[in-house]
Design a protein around this motif. Structure first.
Motif, PDB file in Angstrom:
ATOM      1  N   PRO A 155       9.977  -6.760  -5.208  1.00  0.00           N
ATOM      2  CA  PRO A 155       9.386  -7.159  -3.923  1.00  0.00           C
ATOM      3  C   PRO A 155       9.946  -6.365  -2.744  1.00  0.00           C
ATOM      4  CG  PRO A 155       9.959  -9.103  -5.218  1.00  0.00           C
ATOM      5  CD  PRO A 155      10.567  -7.924  -5.909  1.00  0.00           C
ATOM      6  N   LEU A 156      11.253  -6.078  -2.777  1.00  0.00           N
ATOM      7  CA  LEU A 156      11.855  -5.311  -1.682  1.00  0.00           C
ATOM      8  C   LEU A 156      11.266  -3.909  -1.595  1.00  0.00           C
ATOM      9  CD1 LEU A 156      15.641  -6.322  -1.917  1.00  0.00           C
ATOM     10  CD2 LEU A 156      13.947  -7.042  -0.211  1.00  0.00           C
ATOM     11  N   VAL A 157      11.004  -3.296  -2.745  1.00  0.00           N
ATOM     12  CA  VAL A 157      10.404  -1.957  -2.749  1.00  0.00           C
ATOM     13  C   VAL A 157       9.037  -1.978  -2.076  1.00  0.00           C
ATOM     14  CG1 VAL A 157       9.388  -0.181  -4.230  1.00  0.00           C
ATOM     15  CG2 VAL A 157      11.666  -1.068  -4.742  1.00  0.00           C
ATOM     16  N   PHE A 158       8.208  -2.966  -2.413  1.00  0.00           N
ATOM     17  CA  PHE A 158       6.867  -3.007  -1.842  1.00  0.00           C
ATOM     18  C   PHE A 158       6.888  -3.445  -0.375  1.00  0.00           C
ATOM     19  CE2 PHE A 158       5.436  -2.641  -6.207  1.00  0.00           C
ATOM     20  CZ  PHE A 158       4.311  -1.845  -6.047  1.00  0.00           C
ATOM     21  N   ILE A 159       7.867  -4.243   0.006  1.00  0.00           N
ATOM     22  CA  ILE A 159       8.028  -4.556   1.433  1.00  0.00           C
ATOM     23  C   ILE A 159       8.355  -3.280   2.203  1.00  0.00           C
ATOM     24  CG2 ILE A 159       9.528  -5.699   3.107  1.00  0.00           C
ATOM     25  CD1 ILE A 159       9.739  -8.038   1.161  1.00  0.00           C
ATOM     26  N   GLY A 161       5.286  -1.161   2.392  1.00  0.00           N
ATOM     27  CA  GLY A 161       4.332  -1.732   3.331  1.00  0.00           C
ATOM     28  C   GLY A 161       4.706  -1.476   4.775  1.00  0.00           C
ATOM     29  N   ILE A 162       5.990  -1.469   5.063  1.00  0.00           N
ATOM     30  CA  ILE A 162       6.453  -1.220   6.435  1.00  0.00           C
ATOM     31  C   ILE A 162       6.354   0.257   6.801  1.00  0.00           C
ATOM     32  CG2 ILE A 162       8.484  -1.253   7.934  1.00  0.00           C
ATOM     33  CD1 ILE A 162       9.388  -3.773   6.493  1.00  0.00           C
ATOM     34  N   THR A 163       6.639   1.116   5.831  1.00  0.00           N
ATOM     35  CA  THR A 163       6.780   2.546   6.106  1.00  0.00           C
ATOM     36  C   THR A 163       5.552   3.175   6.756  1.00  0.00           C
ATOM     37  OG1 THR A 163       8.318   2.805   4.255  1.00  0.00           O
ATOM     38  CG2 THR A 163       7.220   4.787   5.047  1.00  0.00           C
ATOM     39  N   GLN A 164       4.369   2.943   6.180  1.00  0.00           N
ATOM     40  CA  GLN A 164       3.177   3.653   6.655  1.00  0.00           C
ATOM     41  C   GLN A 164       2.824   3.333   8.114  1.00  0.00           C
ATOM     42  OE1 GLN A 164       1.877   5.999   4.775  1.00  0.00           O
ATOM     43  NE2 GLN A 164       0.466   6.614   6.389  1.00  0.00           N
ATOM     44  N   LEU A 179      -2.300   1.796   1.298  1.00  0.00           N
ATOM     45  CA  LEU A 179      -2.692   1.750  -0.117  1.00  0.00           C
ATOM     46  C   LEU A 179      -2.703   3.145  -0.725  1.00  0.00           C
ATOM     47  CD1 LEU A 179      -5.667  -0.812   0.004  1.00  0.00           C
ATOM     48  CD2 LEU A 179      -3.259  -1.262  -0.517  1.00  0.00           C
ATOM     49  N   ALA A 180      -3.264   4.114   0.008  1.00  0.00           N
ATOM     50  CA  ALA A 180      -3.425   5.464  -0.534  1.00  0.00           C
ATOM     51  C   ALA A 180      -2.113   6.240  -0.586  1.00  0.00           C
ATOM     52  CB  ALA A 180      -4.453   6.229   0.300  1.00  0.00           C
ATOM     53  N   ALA A 181      -1.354   6.201   0.499  1.00  0.00           N
ATOM     54  CA  ALA A 181      -0.164   7.048   0.607  1.00  0.00           C
ATOM     55  C   ALA A 181       1.103   6.402   0.069  1.00  0.00           C
ATOM     56  CB  ALA A 181       0.048   7.449   2.072  1.00  0.00           C
ATOM     57  N   GLN A 182       1.136   5.092  -0.003  1.00  0.00           N
ATOM     58  CA  GLN A 182       2.351   4.403  -0.439  1.00  0.00           C
ATOM     59  C   GLN A 182       2.159   3.716  -1.796  1.00  0.00           C
ATOM     60  OE1 GLN A 182       5.106   4.890   1.209  1.00  0.00           O
ATOM     61  NE2 GLN A 182       4.122   5.916   2.938  1.00  0.00           N
ATOM     62  N   PHE A 183       1.257   2.747  -1.850  1.00  0.00           N
ATOM     63  CA  PHE A 183       1.084   1.956  -3.072  1.00  0.00           C
ATOM     64  C   PHE A 183       0.522   2.786  -4.223  1.00  0.00           C
ATOM     65  CE2 PHE A 183       0.702  -2.514  -0.965  1.00  0.00           C
ATOM     66  CZ  PHE A 183       1.933  -2.301  -0.366  1.00  0.00           C
ATOM     67  N   VAL A 202       1.174  -7.938  -3.018  1.00  0.00           N
ATOM     68  CA  VAL A 202       0.584  -8.720  -1.915  1.00  0.00           C
ATOM     69  C   VAL A 202       1.594  -8.916  -0.798  1.00  0.00           C
ATOM     70  CG1 VAL A 202      -0.282 -11.010  -1.275  1.00  0.00           C
ATOM     71  CG2 VAL A 202      -1.144  -9.882  -3.324  1.00  0.00           C
ATOM     72  N   LEU A 203       2.845  -9.144  -1.152  1.00  0.00           N
ATOM     73  CA  LEU A 203       3.888  -9.319  -0.135  1.00  0.00           C
ATOM     74  C   LEU A 203       4.022  -8.065   0.718  1.00  0.00           C
ATOM     75  CD1 LEU A 203       6.095 -11.101   1.059  1.00  0.00           C
ATOM     76  CD2 LEU A 203       7.662 -10.227  -0.696  1.00  0.00           C
ATOM     77  N   GLY A 204       4.083  -6.900   0.059  1.00  0.00           N
ATOM     78  CA  GLY A 204       4.156  -5.644   0.802  1.00  0.00           C
ATOM     79  C   GLY A 204       2.904  -5.394   1.624  1.00  0.00           C
ATOM     80  N   TYR A 205       1.760  -5.762   1.083  1.00  0.00           N
ATOM     81  CA  TYR A 205       0.477  -5.595   1.774  1.00  0.00           C
ATOM     82  C   TYR A 205       0.409  -6.472   3.021  1.00  0.00           C
ATOM     83  CZ  TYR A 205      -4.656  -5.562   2.289  1.00  0.00           C
ATOM     84  OH  TYR A 205      -5.945  -5.450   2.758  1.00  0.00           O
ATOM     85  N   LEU A 206       0.874  -7.720   2.917  1.00  0.00           N
ATOM     86  CA  LEU A 206       0.866  -8.628   4.062  1.00  0.00           C
ATOM     87  C   LEU A 206       1.811  -8.143   5.161  1.00  0.00           C
ATOM     88  CD1 LEU A 206       0.759 -12.142   2.349  1.00  0.00           C
ATOM     89  CD2 LEU A 206      -1.079 -11.006   3.606  1.00  0.00           C
TER      90      LEU A 206
END
Length: 262
Positions: free
Chosen positions: A25-29, A32-35, A74-78, A133-137
């Motif tokens: 979850p921390l990775v996707f958070i 999600g913040i980075t972009q 979604l494209a550049a990170q996920f 979803v957590l990173g997306y939110l």
């Protein structure tokens, strides 16, 4: 049903032991913040560090719409680092049980192969999907703070499309983990194939219909245009077929007890 619940709990316990419930979850958070943060502050950073040396700043970078930035998450990170992380986190989902003998032990008990595979895929998908979803939110919140607001309904629809692509990633990596014994090989094949699907996306309308990564493209189109492409129903059906095929291959491979002959 009781066996299925036990297998599900086993998977969640294993995730806790591997600290996956913390780092994934921390990775996707972070992703999600980075972009949105980079997209918002990069023009200012470039101007401050290199403006005097003739670097031209594209004004459109600072004028991006919120939907475009969320789609770029979604494209550049996920779809890049995120795919790699998912494949790495899933590479031992069945391989570990094969190596330590747990798979053979479980299948000597009154447990069906379908229940075993179903427990594996559903438990891991729930966890991976929650992390995504957590990173997306988090990204959605930052995009609304730093850029224009994104329609919440569009964001929900886009996330549902993207989660179907995530389900394929989980089922495909589980299949590869069943066939091969080396985690390195499992990770390599999964990463190359999944990133390959993403790279060839958009080259041809025919291949896009057959490409499971098309759900990621559909999600981005919803965020950018605010409308659902009429062709999405065919993409959904094709992706569901791919998911079923990967599960069927996994079940038949284990049912044939080929893991004992390797």
């Amino acid at each position: 049903m009781n066996n299925f619940n036990v297998l599900m709990k086993k998977e969640f316990v294993q995730m806790v032991r591997e600290f996956k419930v913390i780092w994934l979850p921390l990775v996707f958070i972070f992703l999600g913040i980075t972009q949105p943060v980079v997209s918002h502050y990069l023009p200012s950073i470039l101007k401050a560090l290199g403006g005097a040396q003739g670097i031209t700043i594209d004004p459109s970078m600072a004028a991006q719409q919120g939907g475009e930035v969320l789609a770029s998450t979604l494209a550049a990170q996920f779809d890049q680092l995120g795919v790699i992380i998912i494949a790495i986190s899933m590479m031992g989902v069945l391989q570990t049980d094969k190596v330590n003998g747990m798979l053979a032990f479980i299948l000597t008990r009154p447990v069906t192969v379908v229940s075993y595979i179903g427990g594996k895929i559903i438990a891991n998908y729930i966890f991976v999907a929650c992390s995504v979803v957590l990173g997306y939110l988090i990204s959605y919140v930052y995009v609304n703070l730093l850029f224009t607001n994104v329609n919440f309904v569009d964001a929900i629809i886009a996330s549902l499309f993207y989660l179907l692509w995530v389900l394929f990633m989980v089922s495909f990596t589980t299949m590869i983990s069943t066939i091969f014994n080396s985690q390195g090989i499992i990770a390599l094949i999964s990463i190359v194939f999944l990133l390959g699907c993403r790279i060839v996306l958009g080259l041809s309308s025919l291949t896009d219909y057959l490409n499971p990564a098309s759900m990621s493209k559909q999600a981005m189109e919803v965020l950018i245009t605010g409308a659902v492409n009429p062709s999405v129903i065919w993409n959904v059906l094709v992706v569901l077929i791919w998911i079923v095929l990967t599960i069927v291959v996994t079940v038949f491979w284990i049912s044939g007890k080929r893991f004992n002959n390797e």
